[in-house]
Design a protein around this motif. Structure first.
Motif, PDB file in Angstrom:
ATOM      1  N   UNK A 260       0.858  75.635  55.856  1.00  0.00           N
ATOM      2  CA  UNK A 260       1.860  75.860  54.808  1.00  0.00           C
ATOM      3  C   UNK A 260       3.226  76.142  55.422  1.00  0.00           C
ATOM      4  N   UNK A 261       3.216  76.957  56.485  1.00  0.00           N
ATOM      5  CA  UNK A 261       4.484  77.313  57.130  1.00  0.00           C
ATOM      6  C   UNK A 261       5.103  76.107  57.828  1.00  0.00           C
ATOM      7  N   UNK A 262       4.271  75.253  58.389  1.00  0.00           N
ATOM      8  CA  UNK A 262       4.777  74.072  59.090  1.00  0.00           C
ATOM      9  C   UNK A 262       5.583  73.181  58.149  1.00  0.00           C
ATOM     10  N   UNK A 263       5.183  73.111  56.901  1.00  0.00           N
ATOM     11  CA  UNK A 263       5.863  72.230  55.952  1.00  0.00           C
ATOM     12  C   UNK A 263       7.203  72.782  55.482  1.00  0.00           C
ATOM     13  N   UNK A 264       7.431  74.093  55.693  1.00  0.00           N
ATOM     14  CA  UNK A 264       8.671  74.703  55.201  1.00  0.00           C
ATOM     15  C   UNK A 264       9.581  75.246  56.302  1.00  0.00           C
ATOM     16  N   UNK A 265       9.092  75.262  57.528  1.00  0.00           N
ATOM     17  CA  UNK A 265       9.852  75.866  58.629  1.00  0.00           C
ATOM     18  C   UNK A 265      10.969  74.947  59.108  1.00  0.00           C
ATOM     19  N   UNK A 266      12.179  75.523  59.252  1.00  0.00           N
ATOM     20  CA  UNK A 266      13.341  74.750  59.682  1.00  0.00           C
ATOM     21  C   UNK A 266      13.553  74.790  61.195  1.00  0.00           C
ATOM     22  N   UNK A 267      13.095  75.850  61.838  1.00  0.00           N
ATOM     23  CA  UNK A 267      13.377  76.039  63.266  1.00  0.00           C
ATOM     24  C   UNK A 267      12.417  75.199  64.117  1.00  0.00           C
TER      25      UNK A 267
END
Length: 283
Positions: A260-267
């Motif tokens: 889930x975090x991979x799809x929203x992480x910008x860094x």
């Protein structure tokens, strides 16, 4: 020109007031390695303090155990603070146990730099005999000494240091807290879990990062949900640390939150760490 004819001019250059000349000469002497050990030992008695402290530096970098006793003598007898500082450091770099007791004896030196280097050296030596003496320095009034103390506890990793390190997580200085958080992970002891979880709420991003790194080393399941929550920390370094720690837990429950975090992480660095963690989890 053979090494013997090169050494004397280089030793003379150690006494230069130009730092560039000093450093260049010292580096050349270090590169000459074994052939300069005896001349450098003799130079510990030079009438110039600059030559003496730079000779200690050279001997520490070379790491030859022939220098241990002469350096111990210099630690005890030389009255120049700079010389004592570098001698203490050199003894730690050489790593010979004969230096342990002399370094312990100098821990109450009035000069912070000497105490700092003696503490660091004892940490590098990793000898448990130093632990009670280092614990006695928990309230040292020099912040750099306390910071080196936290690192030394981590290097030695003696169980007696756990409670002192936990106390140091409350130090006013950020670097002391950072190094304490990092050191606690080296014990892999579940007694450190709750104090590290408290440190995850520290105002300093690097305290939070190192607390999470240590929780990843300890792998106490009670910390799992807290590390998941740190995937949403406001700071990218902390989020990256949380992903790295989850990769060490080998718990499949981390897969969905990481995905889930991979799809929203910008860094980019955080995304890379998440990807690496998922691969470790056989995603």
């Amino acid at each position: 020109m053979n090494n013997n004819t090169k050494i004397s001019p280089l030793i003379s250059e150690l006494d230069s007031e130009d730092p560039d000349i000093q450093q260049s000469a010292a580096i050349h002497l270090i590169e000459m390695s074994d052939s300069v050990v005896e001349p450098m030992i003799e130079a510990l008695n030079h009438n110039s303090w600059r030559v003496r402290y730079l000779s200690a530096w050279v001997l520490g970098e070379i790491g030859d155990t022939r220098a241990v006793e002469p350096l111990v003598n210099a630690l005890n007898q030389d009255n120049n603070t700079d010389v004592k500082d570098w001698v203490a450091k050199a003894l730690g770099e050489i790593g010979d146990e004969r230096a342990v007791e002399p370094l312990i004896q100098i821990l109450d030196n009035a000069q912070p730099a000497t105490r700092r280097n003696a503490v660091s050296a004892l940490g590098w030596l990793g000898d448990e005999r130093a632990i009670p003496h280092l614990i006695n320095m928990l309230n040292d009034n020099d912040v750099n000494v306390r910071s080196c103390l936290a690192a030394a506890f981590g290097f030695i990793a003696d169980q007696r240091a756990i409670q002192p390190l936990i106390a140091m997580l409350e130090d006013d200085d950020e670097w002391v807290r950072i190094r304490s958080a990092k050191a606690l992970g080296k014990f892999r002891d579940q007694r450190v879990t709750q104090p590290l979880l408290n440190a995850v709420n520290d105002d300093s991003e690097w305290v939070r990062y190192n607390a999470i790194w240590s929780l990843g080393q300890v792998k106490d399941g009670t910390a799992f949900d807290h590390i998941i929550a740190s995937l949403n920390d406001k700071n990218a370094n902390v989020r990256r640390g949380a992903a790295e720690a989850l990769g060490k837990f080998n718990d499949p429950r981390a897969i969905q939150p990481l995905e889930d975090k991979l799809s929203s992480e910008d860094d980019f660095s955080v995304r890379t760490s998440i990807d690496t963690a998922l691969k470790k989890l056989n995603y």
